[in-house]
Structures are given as C-alpha cells and as structure tokens.
Design a protein around this motif. Structure first.
Motif, PDB file in Angstrom:
ATOM      1  N   ALA A 103      28.825  43.515  49.115  1.00  0.00           N
ATOM      2  CA  ALA A 103      30.012  43.915  49.942  1.00  0.00           C
ATOM      3  C   ALA A 103      30.715  44.793  48.874  1.00  0.00           C
ATOM      4  CB  ALA A 103      30.853  43.031  50.492  1.00  0.00           C
ATOM      5  N   PRO A 104      30.128  45.967  48.399  1.00  0.00           N
ATOM      6  CA  PRO A 104      30.895  46.910  47.474  1.00  0.00           C
ATOM      7  C   PRO A 104      32.232  47.151  47.782  1.00  0.00           C
ATOM      8  CG  PRO A 104      29.090  48.101  48.372  1.00  0.00           C
ATOM      9  CD  PRO A 104      28.929  46.656  48.905  1.00  0.00           C
ATOM     10  N   ASP A 105      32.541  47.471  49.204  1.00  0.00           N
ATOM     11  CA  ASP A 105      34.046  47.587  49.713  1.00  0.00           C
ATOM     12  C   ASP A 105      34.751  46.635  49.195  1.00  0.00           C
ATOM     13  OD1 ASP A 105      32.732  46.101  51.758  1.00  0.00           O
ATOM     14  OD2 ASP A 105      33.885  46.915  53.239  1.00  0.00           O
ATOM     15  N   ALA A 106      34.485  45.530  48.919  1.00  0.00           N
ATOM     16  CA  ALA A 106      35.490  44.480  48.697  1.00  0.00           C
ATOM     17  C   ALA A 106      36.259  44.547  47.334  1.00  0.00           C
ATOM     18  CB  ALA A 106      34.602  43.082  48.469  1.00  0.00           C
ATOM     19  N   ILE A 107      35.838  45.593  46.473  1.00  0.00           N
ATOM     20  CA  ILE A 107      36.499  46.023  45.256  1.00  0.00           C
ATOM     21  C   ILE A 107      37.938  46.606  45.711  1.00  0.00           C
ATOM     22  CG2 ILE A 107      36.430  47.437  43.328  1.00  0.00           C
ATOM     23  CD1 ILE A 107      33.604  46.749  42.871  1.00  0.00           C
ATOM     24  N   GLY A 108      38.913  45.985  45.135  1.00  0.00           N
ATOM     25  CA  GLY A 108      40.088  46.642  45.589  1.00  0.00           C
ATOM     26  C   GLY A 108      40.857  45.858  46.467  1.00  0.00           C
ATOM     27  N   SER A 109      40.287  44.921  47.279  1.00  0.00           N
ATOM     28  CA  SER A 109      41.017  44.381  48.032  1.00  0.00           C
ATOM     29  C   SER A 109      40.842  42.563  47.773  1.00  0.00           C
ATOM     30  CB  SER A 109      40.343  44.511  49.479  1.00  0.00           C
ATOM     31  OG  SER A 109      40.867  43.701  50.391  1.00  0.00           O
ATOM     32  N   ALA A 110      41.799  41.961  47.761  1.00  0.00           N
ATOM     33  CA  ALA A 110      41.875  40.502  47.379  1.00  0.00           C
ATOM     34  C   ALA A 110      41.128  39.651  48.644  1.00  0.00           C
ATOM     35  CB  ALA A 110      43.166  39.979  47.091  1.00  0.00           C
ATOM     36  N   ALA A 111      41.452  40.147  49.693  1.00  0.00           N
ATOM     37  CA  ALA A 111      41.122  39.298  50.939  1.00  0.00           C
ATOM     38  C   ALA A 111      39.626  39.729  51.355  1.00  0.00           C
ATOM     39  CB  ALA A 111      41.876  39.726  52.108  1.00  0.00           C
ATOM     40  N   ASP A 186      44.151  33.532  43.749  1.00  0.00           N
ATOM     41  CA  ASP A 186      45.580  33.532  43.977  1.00  0.00           C
ATOM     42  C   ASP A 186      46.209  33.107  42.620  1.00  0.00           C
ATOM     43  OD1 ASP A 186      45.395  34.100  46.536  1.00  0.00           O
ATOM     44  OD2 ASP A 186      45.622  32.032  47.393  1.00  0.00           O
ATOM     45  N   LEU A 187      45.851  32.058  41.774  1.00  0.00           N
ATOM     46  CA  LEU A 187      46.422  31.904  40.526  1.00  0.00           C
ATOM     47  C   LEU A 187      46.258  32.840  39.731  1.00  0.00           C
ATOM     48  CD1 LEU A 187      46.207  28.462  38.948  1.00  0.00           C
ATOM     49  CD2 LEU A 187      45.808  30.453  37.682  1.00  0.00           C
ATOM     50  N   THR A 189      46.157  36.092  40.112  1.00  0.00           N
ATOM     51  CA  THR A 189      47.188  37.142  40.634  1.00  0.00           C
ATOM     52  C   THR A 189      48.541  36.683  40.313  1.00  0.00           C
ATOM     53  OG1 THR A 189      45.728  37.882  42.638  1.00  0.00           O
ATOM     54  CG2 THR A 189      48.047  38.484  42.650  1.00  0.00           C
ATOM     55  N   ASP A 190      48.895  35.477  40.635  1.00  0.00           N
ATOM     56  CA  ASP A 190      50.332  35.107  40.274  1.00  0.00           C
ATOM     57  C   ASP A 190      50.667  35.154  38.528  1.00  0.00           C
ATOM     58  OD1 ASP A 190      50.790  35.012  42.856  1.00  0.00           O
ATOM     59  OD2 ASP A 190      50.122  32.489  43.052  1.00  0.00           O
ATOM     60  N   SER A 191      49.586  34.586  37.987  1.00  0.00           N
ATOM     61  CA  SER A 191      49.801  34.350  36.651  1.00  0.00           C
ATOM     62  C   SER A 191      49.770  35.743  35.589  1.00  0.00           C
ATOM     63  CB  SER A 191      48.761  33.513  35.977  1.00  0.00           C
ATOM     64  OG  SER A 191      48.872  32.068  36.463  1.00  0.00           O
ATOM     65  N   LEU A 192      48.822  36.720  36.323  1.00  0.00           N
ATOM     66  CA  LEU A 192      48.973  38.074  35.253  1.00  0.00           C
ATOM     67  C   LEU A 192      49.803  39.011  35.459  1.00  0.00           C
ATOM     68  CD1 LEU A 192      44.780  38.108  35.482  1.00  0.00           C
ATOM     69  CD2 LEU A 192      46.131  37.504  33.626  1.00  0.00           C
ATOM     70  N   GLY A 193      50.308  38.813  36.915  1.00  0.00           N
ATOM     71  CA  GLY A 193      51.272  39.666  37.114  1.00  0.00           C
ATOM     72  C   GLY A 193      50.942  41.279  37.468  1.00  0.00           C
ATOM     73  N   ALA A 194      51.624  41.859  38.470  1.00  0.00           N
ATOM     74  CA  ALA A 194      51.395  42.992  39.133  1.00  0.00           C
ATOM     75  C   ALA A 194      50.935  44.127  38.197  1.00  0.00           C
ATOM     76  CB  ALA A 194      52.577  43.574  40.074  1.00  0.00           C
ATOM     77  N   ALA A 195      51.637  44.085  36.851  1.00  0.00           N
ATOM     78  CA  ALA A 195      51.172  45.420  35.927  1.00  0.00           C
ATOM     79  C   ALA A 195      50.033  45.091  35.103  1.00  0.00           C
ATOM     80  CB  ALA A 195      52.393  45.414  35.322  1.00  0.00           C
ATOM     81  N   PHE A 196      49.141  43.782  35.352  1.00  0.00           N
ATOM     82  CA  PHE A 196      47.979  43.646  34.725  1.00  0.00           C
ATOM     83  C   PHE A 196      46.981  44.607  35.040  1.00  0.00           C
ATOM     84  CE2 PHE A 196      43.992  41.542  33.856  1.00  0.00           C
ATOM     85  CZ  PHE A 196      44.083  41.200  32.478  1.00  0.00           C
ATOM     86  N   SER A 197      46.138  45.068  34.034  1.00  0.00           N
ATOM     87  CA  SER A 197      45.019  45.779  34.422  1.00  0.00           C
ATOM     88  C   SER A 197      43.761  45.199  33.467  1.00  0.00           C
ATOM     89  CB  SER A 197      45.230  47.437  34.091  1.00  0.00           C
ATOM     90  OG  SER A 197      44.175  47.870  34.401  1.00  0.00           O
ATOM     91  N   LEU A 198      42.746  45.020  33.953  1.00  0.00           N
ATOM     92  CA  LEU A 198      41.749  44.495  33.137  1.00  0.00           C
ATOM     93  C   LEU A 198      40.882  45.794  32.338  1.00  0.00           C
ATOM     94  CD1 LEU A 198      40.198  42.066  32.235  1.00  0.00           C
ATOM     95  CD2 LEU A 198      38.340  42.612  33.962  1.00  0.00           C
ATOM     96  N   ALA A 289      36.320  34.028  34.782  1.00  0.00           N
ATOM     97  CA  ALA A 289      36.192  34.227  36.411  1.00  0.00           C
ATOM     98  C   ALA A 289      37.221  34.855  36.735  1.00  0.00           C
ATOM     99  CB  ALA A 289      35.763  32.899  36.864  1.00  0.00           C
ATOM    100  N   ALA A 290      38.488  34.189  36.700  1.00  0.00           N
ATOM    101  CA  ALA A 290      39.721  34.682  37.134  1.00  0.00           C
ATOM    102  C   ALA A 290      40.261  35.939  36.651  1.00  0.00           C
ATOM    103  CB  ALA A 290      40.944  33.657  36.722  1.00  0.00           C
ATOM    104  N   LEU A 291      39.719  36.337  35.426  1.00  0.00           N
ATOM    105  CA  LEU A 291      39.922  37.675  34.831  1.00  0.00           C
ATOM    106  C   LEU A 291      39.085  38.641  35.375  1.00  0.00           C
ATOM    107  CD1 LEU A 291      40.361  37.084  30.774  1.00  0.00           C
ATOM    108  CD2 LEU A 291      42.046  37.935  32.491  1.00  0.00           C
ATOM    109  N   LEU A 292      37.867  38.265  35.816  1.00  0.00           N
ATOM    110  CA  LEU A 292      36.785  39.233  36.487  1.00  0.00           C
ATOM    111  C   LEU A 292      37.466  39.313  37.852  1.00  0.00           C
ATOM    112  CD1 LEU A 292      34.221  40.529  36.993  1.00  0.00           C
ATOM    113  CD2 LEU A 292      33.260  38.221  37.568  1.00  0.00           C
ATOM    114  N   LEU A 293      37.783  38.390  38.689  1.00  0.00           N
ATOM    115  CA  LEU A 293      38.269  38.624  40.051  1.00  0.00           C
ATOM    116  C   LEU A 293      39.505  39.631  39.920  1.00  0.00           C
ATOM    117  CD1 LEU A 293      38.363  34.926  41.210  1.00  0.00           C
ATOM    118  CD2 LEU A 293      36.716  36.928  42.178  1.00  0.00           C
ATOM    119  N   ALA A 294      40.610  39.330  38.934  1.00  0.00           N
ATOM    120  CA  ALA A 294      41.541  40.249  38.949  1.00  0.00           C
ATOM    121  C   ALA A 294      41.378  41.693  38.539  1.00  0.00           C
ATOM    122  CB  ALA A 294      42.548  39.684  37.718  1.00  0.00           C
ATOM    123  N   GLY A 295      40.177  42.064  37.906  1.00  0.00           N
ATOM    124  CA  GLY A 295      39.655  43.088  37.466  1.00  0.00           C
ATOM    125  C   GLY A 295      39.029  43.920  38.678  1.00  0.00           C
TER     126      GLY A 295
END
Length: 299
Positions: A103-111, A186-187, A189-198, A289-295
C-alpha cells in the motif's frame, strides 16, 4: 511502468527512513543503549550501523513475505556483525516494510499506514512463523527462556500473529503483533512533535540538537511507559520498574527543544546502567520502529 517506478520510489524512501532511524538510534545518547557517545554490552555504534546497512536489502526485498524479510535480514546481520544487534528491530520493521510495498499510498497518512500494517499482520501465516522462528533461534536473544506453547526452539504449528499473541503478556514486540501498531504510531507522533522530520537529515547545530531532543523524548516516553521486556527477561520485574521510574523522572527535563546531552547526570545514568549490564534493548527496538513510522507519516 509509471506504477512500477512509483512503487520503487516509495520503497526506496521507506528504506532510507529505516536507515536514518537506525542511525539516530546510535547517534543519540539513550541511557543503557549503545551509542557513538557510549559503547556498551560488548558492542559499538559502528556495529549497529553495519547491521542496519546489511539488513536493509532483505528487509525491503520486493515481493518478500514478512517471514522472509525477517529471516533474510537476520542472516545478513550475522554475516557482518556475528551477533544479535537488531532482532527486535527487524521483527518490528518487517511488517512495516511489507505494508509500504502493498500500500504505497499509505505513506503520508497515519490512518492509512496503520490500516496497511494491520492488514499485513492479519495475513501472517504458518510460513511466516516458520521463517521468524528460524530467525529468532539464529539470533538467540539474551534471556529468551522457554514457552509452554509454540516455543521458538520447536517448529510452530500456527501463524505468526497467533504465535506472537501467546507471548504478548510477557513481550512488548509480541503485543504489537497482536494489537497492531496504532499505539506506537500515536506515541511517536505525540513525543516527536509536529516539527519533527526524519528525512532529509537535519543540518546545523541547532537543528541537530532539536532532533536529538526529540529522539530522547520518544525514548524516555517508551522507557517510562512500560517495563522493558529485555530487562525483565534478564534482571526481573523489580529492576525493570526501577528503570521505568528513573525514565519518568527524566521526562520533564526532556520536554524542551534542547537535548539532555549537556547534563552530566544523564550521562552518569547511562554509565550506571551499562555498569550493571542493564540494557533497555526492547525500548531501543521500539524507538527505531517508531521513528520509521514517523518518517513514513511525514515524508
């Protein structure tokens, strides 16, 4: 052809995110874990980087199943490291890698990413379990112990998700296989903050300090939220809870944009854990794993 090229591009992006997450894992001081600032447990940061680079190709191999990705990545790791540096990371990241391919279209969407990973977990079968069991036996993680049902030293008779569910009460990685990755995403997203970019890599001292601070916040949130499974296996529940309580004490200090590296007490905690051979290894795996998900959510 455009679809094939797009899939290859998204797979490469996910692979880059994985490698960057593994780099940050050792670039940032995370007490008890190996880092460039502090080797430990008879391992160095360079060994972890080599392991990640070797594992990336089989982990993101087109068309491979989750079990094949895990087994291939463990074998590639052992070829360069000769020891278990990343089994938990590979167990956690293989379903994510498979989800991005399907599902490559999943990139960019948490849901969408959460839904894609869940679909992969639901599809895990006996072949995945057989390959994962061989990989776990090959890696032989510390404190593995034995299980009354579906012990990894014996061939499994059920699918990988069902096998993980049997271990979910004593192992955080197994619990994520059972329950899905939503709580981890979710954790993160909350911990890294909105400005975080991998990706791309942060440039400059100020940006680097913000990245370090974000990773330390994430690590402390994970370590302070649940007893580390690896510590429990090796040292018992009491020690794991003491480390968890110490992490909770550091969380307030990690709330700002500055990293904790300048605090000598933070480094002293790191050294003290290593002196006692206490390694929050599961928490480090969850951090990657959390960093990968956030990225993937914020490409």
């Amino acid at each position: 052809m455009n679809g094939i090229a797009a899939l290859a591009r998204e797979t490469q992006h996910a692979r880059d995110c994985f490698l960057r997450a593994c780099e940050l894992d050792v670039a940032v001081r995370k007490p008890g874990n190996v880092s460039f600032a502090s080797p430990g447990h008879r391992m160095t940061a360079e060994l972890f980087i080599a392991s990640a680079q070797a594992a990336a190709r089989p982990l993101f191999k087109p068309g491979a199943t989750v079990g094949e990705r895990i087994e291939g990545a463990v074998e590639a790791t052992w070829a360069v490291a000769g020891c278990n540096t990343n089994l938990g990371i590979l167990l956690l990241c293989a379903p994510i890698a498979r989800a991005v391919e399907l599902a490559p279209d999943a990139i960019g969407s948490a849901a969408r990413l959460q839904a894609a990973v869940e679909e992969v977990l639901q599809a895990l079968d006996l072949c995945d379990a057989q390959a994962a069991y061989r990989a776990i036996a090959r890696a032989h993680p510390g404190g593995l112990g034995s299980a009354p049902e579906q012990d990894v030293r014996q061939p499994p008779s059920i699918g990988l998700r069902e096998a993980m569910a049997l271990a979910a009460d004593r192992d955080t990685i197994a619990r994520l296989y059972r329950d899905g990755y939503g709580a981890l995403l979710d954790l993160a997203t909350d911990s890294l903050g909105a400005a975080f970019s991998l990706l791309p890599m942060a440039q400059g001292d100020a940006a680097g300090a913000r990245t370090t601070a974000a990773v330390q916040r994430l690590y402390l949130a994970l370590l302070g939220g649940i007893p580390d499974s690896h510590i429990v296996r090796i040292h018992g529940e009491a020690v794991a809870h003491s480390v968890m309580a110490a992490a909770q004490g550091w969380q307030a200090s990690a709330g700002g944009a500055a990293s904790l590296d300048a605090d000598p007490d933070f480094a002293a905690w790191d050294d003290a854990l290593k002196a006692r051979r206490i390694n929050p290894g599961t928490t480090a795996d969850l951090t990657v794993a959390a960093l990968l998900l956030a990225g993937l959510v914020r490409p």
